[in-house]
Design a protein around this motif. Structure first.
Motif, PDB file in Angstrom:
ATOM      1  N   ASP A  89      -1.781  -5.821  -9.994  1.00 18.53           N
ATOM      2  CA  ASP A  89      -0.985  -5.743  -8.641  1.00 18.53           C
ATOM      3  C   ASP A  89      -1.880  -5.225  -7.383  1.00 18.53           C
ATOM      4  OD1 ASP A  89       1.518  -6.700 -10.066  1.00 18.53           O
ATOM      5  OD2 ASP A  89       1.117  -4.931 -11.029  1.00 18.53           O
ATOM      6  N   PHE A  90      -2.782  -4.540  -7.792  1.00 20.13           N
ATOM      7  CA  PHE A  90      -3.439  -3.687  -6.804  1.00 20.13           C
ATOM      8  C   PHE A  90      -4.890  -3.603  -7.310  1.00 20.13           C
ATOM      9  CE2 PHE A  90      -4.299   0.686  -4.871  1.00 20.13           C
ATOM     10  CZ  PHE A  90      -4.757   0.402  -3.794  1.00 20.13           C
ATOM     11  N   VAL A  91      -5.778  -3.685  -6.334  1.00 20.37           N
ATOM     12  CA  VAL A  91      -7.131  -3.466  -6.653  1.00 20.37           C
ATOM     13  C   VAL A  91      -8.057  -2.372  -5.673  1.00 20.37           C
ATOM     14  CG1 VAL A  91      -9.376  -4.654  -6.580  1.00 20.37           C
ATOM     15  CG2 VAL A  91      -7.509  -6.036  -7.178  1.00 20.37           C
TER      16      VAL A  91
ATOM     17  N   GLY B 290      -0.403   1.305 -14.722  1.00 18.65           N
ATOM     18  CA  GLY B 290      -1.381   0.954 -15.595  1.00 18.65           C
ATOM     19  C   GLY B 290      -2.703   0.968 -14.810  1.00 18.65           C
ATOM     20  N   VAL B 291      -3.833   1.489 -15.242  1.00 21.14           N
ATOM     21  CA  VAL B 291      -5.036   1.683 -14.642  1.00 21.14           C
ATOM     22  C   VAL B 291      -6.247   1.027 -15.659  1.00 21.14           C
ATOM     23  CG1 VAL B 291      -6.683   2.984 -13.468  1.00 21.14           C
ATOM     24  CG2 VAL B 291      -4.330   3.542 -13.185  1.00 21.14           C
TER      25      VAL B 291
ATOM     26  N   GLU C  76       3.217  -1.305 -12.161  1.00 22.50           N
ATOM     27  CA  GLU C  76       2.391  -1.644 -11.782  1.00 22.50           C
ATOM     28  C   GLU C  76       1.114  -1.678 -12.433  1.00 22.50           C
ATOM     29  OE1 GLU C  76       3.273  -0.545  -6.950  1.00 22.50           O
ATOM     30  OE2 GLU C  76       1.299  -0.100  -7.770  1.00 22.50           O
ATOM     31  N   MET C  77       0.105  -2.634 -12.447  1.00 17.45           N
ATOM     32  CA  MET C  77      -1.041  -2.508 -12.777  1.00 17.45           C
ATOM     33  C   MET C  77      -2.088  -2.542 -11.850  1.00 17.45           C
ATOM     34  SD  MET C  77      -2.324  -2.786 -16.123  1.00 17.45           S
ATOM     35  CE  MET C  77      -1.462  -3.925 -17.282  1.00 17.45           C
TER      36      MET C  77
END
Length: 205
Positions: free
Chosen positions: A183-185, A9-10, A139-140
């Motif tokens: 989860d990730f930037v 997901g973005v 993951e988001m």
């Protein structure tokens, strides 16, 4: 057939550059990207899930009229005018569009899992967190850009006024909430190459 497809997901605020970035991502890995704005338009088309419900709610006045004088597709400007400044009606429209959009995306996910042809399926939308996609994706990702950069982009690309930008930013989740739920930037405050470099490192591609 691939054994595993990762669903990502973005999300991020308006003007963060999500769509431009994901267009580049399609060039560097074996993936498919679902752009939520495109889905929202698709589900409103004649014969699609939300069409009849929206026409029943808002009337024939939101429809385009073709050369033969017959009603055809929903006109986005007419629809926007019909719900302008009517929060109750807007909520009813969202109650139609959101489930239809979610179902449409779920069907694409099931199809791609069955085909097994891609490594990643990206789902891009501003409201992924609010719509519960944390339970759907593996993951988001949060696409971050500073408020100043976002304002500049919105003025240049869309011609938005400061007043309109203020209203949009006020209605969106805060940076803190985005970061807490992702989860990730990816820092997309600079050029796309800088952001793509972060993604390459994360995905090891």
């Amino acid at each position: 057939m691939r054994l595993f497809m990762k669903i990502i997901g973005v999300t991020g605020g308006v003007g963060a550059g999500k769509s431009a970035l994901l267009t580049r991502v399609m060039e560097i890995c074996n993936c498919k990207v679902i752009f939520s704005d495109n889905v929202a338009n698709d589900v409103k088309k004649k014969g699609m899930p939300a069409y009849d419900a929206l026409v029943d709610l808002l009337g024939d006045g939101i429809l385009e009229v073709n050369a033969d004088g017959c009603y055809s597709e929903i006109d986005k400007k007419k629809m926007a005018a019909a719900i302008f400044k009517d929060d109750t009606l807007l909520q009813k429209v969202n109650d139609i569009l959101h489930p239809a959009t979610n179902k449409y995306i779920a069907d694409i996910i099931d199809k791609e899992k069955t085909l097994g042809d891609i490594d990643y399926l990206f789902i891009e939308a501003a409201l992924l967190i609010e719509n519960g996609y944390k339970d759907i994706v593996d993951e988001m990702w949060y696409i971050f850009a500073s408020e100043e950069v976002r304002r500049q982009r919105l003025k240049k690309a869309r011609g938005y006024s400061d007043e309109k930008i203020d209203g949009i930013l006020k209605a969106q989740l805060s940076e803190e909430v985005f970061r807490q739920n992702c989860d990730f930037v990816v820092d997309n405050s600079n050029d796309l190459d800088h952001a793509i470099g972060q993604i390459r490192k994360h995905l090891e591609v």
